[in-house]
Design a protein around this motif. Structure first.
Motif, mmCIF file in Angstrom:
data_model
loop_
_atom_site.group_PDB
_atom_site.id
_atom_site.type_symbol
_atom_site.label_atom_id
_atom_site.label_comp_id
_atom_site.label_asym_id
_atom_site.label_seq_id
_atom_site.Cartn_x
_atom_site.Cartn_y
_atom_site.Cartn_z
ATOM 1 N N ASN B 26 1.387 -1.634 0.130
ATOM 2 C CA ASN B 26 -0.085 -0.121 -0.041
ATOM 3 C C ASN B 26 0.766 0.566 -0.011
ATOM 4 O O ASN B 26 0.250 2.151 -0.761
ATOM 5 C CB ASN B 26 -0.610 0.149 0.995
ATOM 6 N N HIS B 27 1.561 1.263 0.848
ATOM 7 C CA HIS B 27 3.134 2.139 0.365
ATOM 8 C C HIS B 27 3.319 2.477 -0.485
ATOM 9 O O HIS B 27 3.294 3.797 -0.928
ATOM 10 C CB HIS B 27 4.253 1.504 1.890
ATOM 11 N N LEU B 28 3.645 1.665 -1.326
ATOM 12 C CA LEU B 28 4.490 1.414 -2.520
ATOM 13 C C LEU B 28 3.600 1.995 -3.456
ATOM 14 O O LEU B 28 3.835 3.455 -4.284
ATOM 15 C CB LEU B 28 4.813 0.062 -2.842
ATOM 16 N N ILE B 29 2.144 1.724 -3.211
ATOM 17 C CA ILE B 29 1.635 2.044 -4.915
ATOM 18 C C ILE B 29 0.619 3.771 -4.437
ATOM 19 O O ILE B 29 1.334 4.631 -5.787
ATOM 20 C CB ILE B 29 -0.395 1.288 -4.253
ATOM 21 N N ARG B 30 0.900 4.296 -3.015
ATOM 22 C CA ARG B 30 0.576 6.046 -2.932
ATOM 23 C C ARG B 30 1.675 6.354 -3.437
ATOM 24 O O ARG B 30 1.701 6.927 -3.728
ATOM 25 C CB ARG B 30 0.290 5.852 -1.661
ATOM 26 N N ARG B 55 -7.776 -6.332 -2.286
ATOM 27 C CA ARG B 55 -6.237 -6.219 -2.858
ATOM 28 C C ARG B 55 -6.010 -7.874 -2.994
ATOM 29 O O ARG B 55 -5.134 -8.667 -2.718
ATOM 30 C CB ARG B 55 -5.294 -5.821 -1.723
ATOM 31 N N VAL B 56 -7.041 -8.016 -3.515
ATOM 32 C CA VAL B 56 -7.116 -10.212 -3.465
ATOM 33 C C VAL B 56 -5.853 -10.378 -4.805
ATOM 34 O O VAL B 56 -4.827 -11.513 -4.336
ATOM 35 C CB VAL B 56 -8.102 -10.743 -4.710
ATOM 36 N N ARG B 57 -5.826 -9.835 -5.279
ATOM 37 C CA ARG B 57 -4.541 -10.069 -6.622
ATOM 38 C C ARG B 57 -3.327 -9.486 -5.946
ATOM 39 O O ARG B 57 -2.355 -10.485 -6.103
ATOM 40 C CB ARG B 57 -4.481 -9.276 -7.996
ATOM 41 N N PRO B 58 -2.704 -8.950 -5.777
ATOM 42 C CA PRO B 58 -1.406 -8.216 -5.108
ATOM 43 C C PRO B 58 -1.438 -9.717 -3.660
ATOM 44 O O PRO B 58 -0.522 -10.281 -3.181
ATOM 45 C CB PRO B 58 -1.551 -7.164 -4.646
ATOM 46 N N MET B 59 -2.612 -9.412 -2.530
ATOM 47 C CA MET B 59 -2.404 -10.961 -1.615
ATOM 48 C C MET B 59 -2.198 -12.164 -2.430
ATOM 49 O O MET B 59 -1.548 -12.375 -1.763
ATOM 50 C CB MET B 59 -3.860 -10.568 -1.643
ATOM 51 N N LEU B 60 -2.257 -12.429 -3.300
ATOM 52 C CA LEU B 60 -1.898 -13.984 -4.220
ATOM 53 C C LEU B 60 -0.485 -13.684 -4.494
ATOM 54 O O LEU B 60 -0.052 -14.863 -4.279
ATOM 55 C CB LEU B 60 -2.419 -14.267 -5.241
ATOM 56 N N THR B 61 0.394 -12.394 -4.867
ATOM 57 C CA THR B 61 0.709 -12.793 -4.944
ATOM 58 C C THR B 61 2.587 -13.191 -4.129
ATOM 59 O O THR B 61 3.246 -13.481 -4.331
ATOM 60 C CB THR B 61 1.477 -10.940 -5.792
ATOM 61 N N LEU B 62 1.510 -12.394 -3.432
ATOM 62 C CA LEU B 62 2.557 -12.061 -1.926
ATOM 63 C C LEU B 62 2.358 -13.774 -1.661
ATOM 64 O O LEU B 62 3.588 -14.053 -0.775
ATOM 65 C CB LEU B 62 1.952 -10.821 -0.596
ATOM 66 N N ALA B 63 1.590 -13.838 -1.135
ATOM 67 C CA ALA B 63 1.313 -15.187 -0.317
ATOM 68 C C ALA B 63 2.014 -16.237 -1.302
ATOM 69 O O ALA B 63 2.531 -17.299 -0.289
ATOM 70 C CB ALA B 63 -0.599 -15.823 -0.966
ATOM 71 N N ALA B 79 3.515 -6.776 -6.306
ATOM 72 C CA ALA B 79 2.805 -7.027 -5.824
ATOM 73 C C ALA B 79 1.806 -5.709 -6.340
ATOM 74 O O ALA B 79 0.265 -5.503 -6.886
ATOM 75 C CB ALA B 79 2.236 -7.351 -4.673
ATOM 76 N N ALA B 80 2.657 -5.093 -5.914
ATOM 77 C CA ALA B 80 2.537 -3.416 -6.729
ATOM 78 C C ALA B 80 1.902 -3.387 -8.106
ATOM 79 O O ALA B 80 0.626 -2.825 -8.927
ATOM 80 C CB ALA B 80 3.111 -2.559 -6.303
ATOM 81 N N THR B 81 2.861 -3.733 -8.707
ATOM 82 C CA THR B 81 2.379 -3.825 -10.031
ATOM 83 C C THR B 81 0.991 -4.635 -10.559
ATOM 84 O O THR B 81 0.279 -4.199 -11.749
ATOM 85 C CB THR B 81 3.577 -4.818 -10.994
ATOM 86 N N VAL B 82 0.915 -6.160 -10.000
ATOM 87 C CA VAL B 82 -0.456 -6.583 -10.119
ATOM 88 C C VAL B 82 -1.438 -5.615 -10.288
ATOM 89 O O VAL B 82 -2.502 -5.341 -10.932
ATOM 90 C CB VAL B 82 -0.249 -8.217 -9.812
ATOM 91 N N GLU B 83 -1.536 -5.096 -8.837
ATOM 92 C CA GLU B 83 -2.665 -3.809 -8.471
ATOM 93 C C GLU B 83 -2.965 -2.643 -9.629
ATOM 94 O O GLU B 83 -3.723 -2.446 -9.793
ATOM 95 C CB GLU B 83 -2.215 -3.819 -7.206
ATOM 96 N N PHE B 125 -0.243 2.546 -15.946
ATOM 97 C CA PHE B 125 0.363 0.595 -17.136
ATOM 98 C C PHE B 125 1.709 0.831 -17.356
ATOM 99 O O PHE B 125 2.555 0.045 -16.395
ATOM 100 C CB PHE B 125 -0.300 0.415 -18.771
ATOM 101 N N ALA B 126 2.046 2.281 -17.718
ATOM 102 C CA ALA B 126 3.695 2.246 -17.411
ATOM 103 C C ALA B 126 4.188 2.439 -16.251
ATOM 104 O O ALA B 126 5.421 2.053 -16.143
ATOM 105 C CB ALA B 126 3.701 3.584 -18.192
ATOM 106 N N ARG B 127 3.791 2.811 -15.492
ATOM 107 C CA ARG B 127 3.804 2.565 -13.656
ATOM 108 C C ARG B 127 4.647 1.769 -13.413
ATOM 109 O O ARG B 127 5.285 0.620 -13.053
ATOM 110 C CB ARG B 127 3.267 3.619 -12.639
ATOM 111 N N SER B 128 3.199 0.114 -14.061
ATOM 112 C CA SER B 128 3.149 -1.162 -13.350
ATOM 113 C C SER B 128 4.813 -1.614 -13.904
ATOM 114 O O SER B 128 6.162 -2.896 -13.818
ATOM 115 C CB SER B 128 1.806 -1.854 -14.048
#
Lengths: 332, 332
Positions: B26-30, B55-63, B79-83, B125-128
């Motif tokens: 969340n910090h990185l996303i902001r 945040r289901v998708r980033p959570m799956l990456t972390l998991a 995870a931030a990329t995916v979100e 997209f570019a940021r991801s």
């Protein structure tokens, strides 16, 4: 973007010099824009990709790589990458500007719909991303990712700066970097990187593309107040869209009293009426705004030419120099 | 995408287990959605990113990364990329669907405009892309580039398949892979890749995400003919948009005579009138179309659970298994 249709001589000779490479780029573009599952995609992209774009950006990638002595095959992938990014941007611009014309033909969003323009643009971005990965160069990826962010940022900035009389030249240049110069700069820079050129040459290629793009865009914005329909632009489009381009920024800075009220009405409040465009052009004449804008464009063209100094001498460098002159020739 | 609001228990425990990682995401996303030059960007994205997505998708990456024993920091970036990719897709969907609601709040294209939705989506997209490059893993880039192409391809295919009565289950699954499963599959797969998991585990993670996404989307499409407004979806949205989801595909395959004429009128020709939705649901009952669809969703949920076999045993694997049950629980 009139550059695609306006360039003739240096462009044509570059095209001859790089004919084999360009054939390979065109072949790769046709191959990669295909979609096994969604036939709508090549329908939309073929419309754009074959609509007479002069491939200026991919040609600059090829030129930079060859000038720096590259003899591999990755420059073709990078050139196709750059053209895909450019085409995706055009598709998204068509949605964004609610424009009805693109390269003299109806834009994709009128022939199909906004949905197709957005999603096929996304598809081309993804395809460009796959292509650049095939080069295996993290540095190339980094340059193109940063360019993509700058492009989107510049386009968003343009949205918020339009109609805002406080927009200054620094903001304008930031917008122009995004909408035009970032992709030119990345196109030339990655050509040098893939060739393994020394750092000073890579930096020179970036500076050249950046300045060339800015010179071109300023010239294009100037022609919006004095070009002819022959170059495919209608005079006054930017005025009607209340864009803060350099002539307006210059004239607004010089305006007081009634003139300030005029700009406030036509740009900030958007209450335009018959005769306003002529009045704007008259104010430009009064304050020398068009001359000042032309000087800026010539200044950036000179920067582009000066940037070429560290690069290997030869016919390609001469033609890149001529190209910088050419993009401002129409306004000189 | 109702998953974001519907998941409760396995999701909540995963969230507790991964709380530290999620805070970092969340910090990185902001941090990364900020734009020095275009303040409109965080305005638009904050609206979405802070609108209660789970945040289901980033959570799956972390998991996936943690399950495979990862103890570095790149999983947070992925995870931030995916979100970011997910959020960009939502922004472009808002334009595309001309939808007025997103997560129960007005969508960005109504609060601002289509222009901002397209361009801010491009920016994300570019940021991801910049974020994923920072991991230095070409393989991760390759997975995410391929997922991006599959997403866009699936969305375009959905455009052309809507209103087309000849759409079959294979085409439907291709669309669902694009619009939902590709990002789930990439999210779990890159978690394993960054952890350096063995190939069979990486393949298992991909298969799990793919099947989970498909199970979820089929369930979601089923609920469109029988859910309640409480889950944030209006019954019959897909019907009104003439989407060829599984219940319709099943009923159309069984239709003859008057029934075939009904489907032709409401889906192919789009001449819908009062009572048609009720008639469609009646035809589903007659042919068992909703039961058949539910069986498909349960089958994909089982595939997701079975795929987990090669992965390390432990609480995370149990919760991922529960999550597969959970996405189809609402329809069972």
């Amino acid at each position: 973007m009139g550059l695609d249709t306006a360039i003739a001589k240096p462009h044509d000779e570059l095209r001859s010099l790089l004919a084999g490479d360009l054939d390979a780029v065109n072949h790769l573009i046709r191959e990669r824009m295909a979609s096994e599952h969604a036939p709508r995609i090549p329908e939309v992209t073929a419309h754009l990709v074959e609509a007479g774009g002069k491939r200026v950006r991919p040609m600059l990638t090829l030129a930079a790589a060859r000038m720096c002595g590259y003899d591999g095959a990755h420059h073709v992938k990078l050139a196709a990458t750059v053209e895909f990014i450019h085409t995706a941007t055009l598709l998204h611009d068509d949605v964004v500007d609610e424009s009805g014309q693109r390269r003299g033909r109806p834009s994709a969003n009128l022939l199909w719909d906004n949905k197709s323009s957005v999603l096929v643009g996304d598809y081309l971005f993804a395809r460009s991303f796959q292509l650049m990965i095939e080069t295996g160069s993290m540095r190339v990826l980094d340059i193109l990712a940063n360019a993509s962010a700058t492009i989107a940022e510049g386009e968003v900035l343009q949205l918020t700066a339009a109609q805002d009389l406080a927009t200054d030249e620094a903001t304008y240049i930031q917008i122009v970097r995004g909408k035009t110069a970032a992709l030119f700069a990345a196109a030339t820079e990655v050509g040098g990187v893939i060739a393994g050129a020394p750092e000073d040459q890579v930096a020179a290629l970036h500076a050249y593309g950046d300045a060339l793009g800015i010179a071109f865009q300023i010239a294009d914005d100037l022609l919006d107040y004095g070009g002819t329909a022959a170059i495919g632009k209608n005079i006054g489009d930017d005025f009607r869209e209340r864009k803060m381009t350099l002539p307006v920024i210059h004239a607004v800075a010089a305006a007081e009293g009634e003139e300030a009220a005029f700009w406030n009405r036509v740009i900030a409040r958007g209450r335009q009426q018959e005769g306003d465009l002529e009045q704007a052009i008259e104010l430009f004449r009064r304050h020398g705004s068009l001359d000042a804008t032309r000087d800026k464009a010539l200044g950036w063209a000179k920067k582009a030419k000066d940037a070429l100094a560290p690069l290997p001498e030869g016919r390609i460098r001469e033609l890149m120099r001529d190209l910088a002159d050419y993009v401002v020739e129409r306004i000189n």
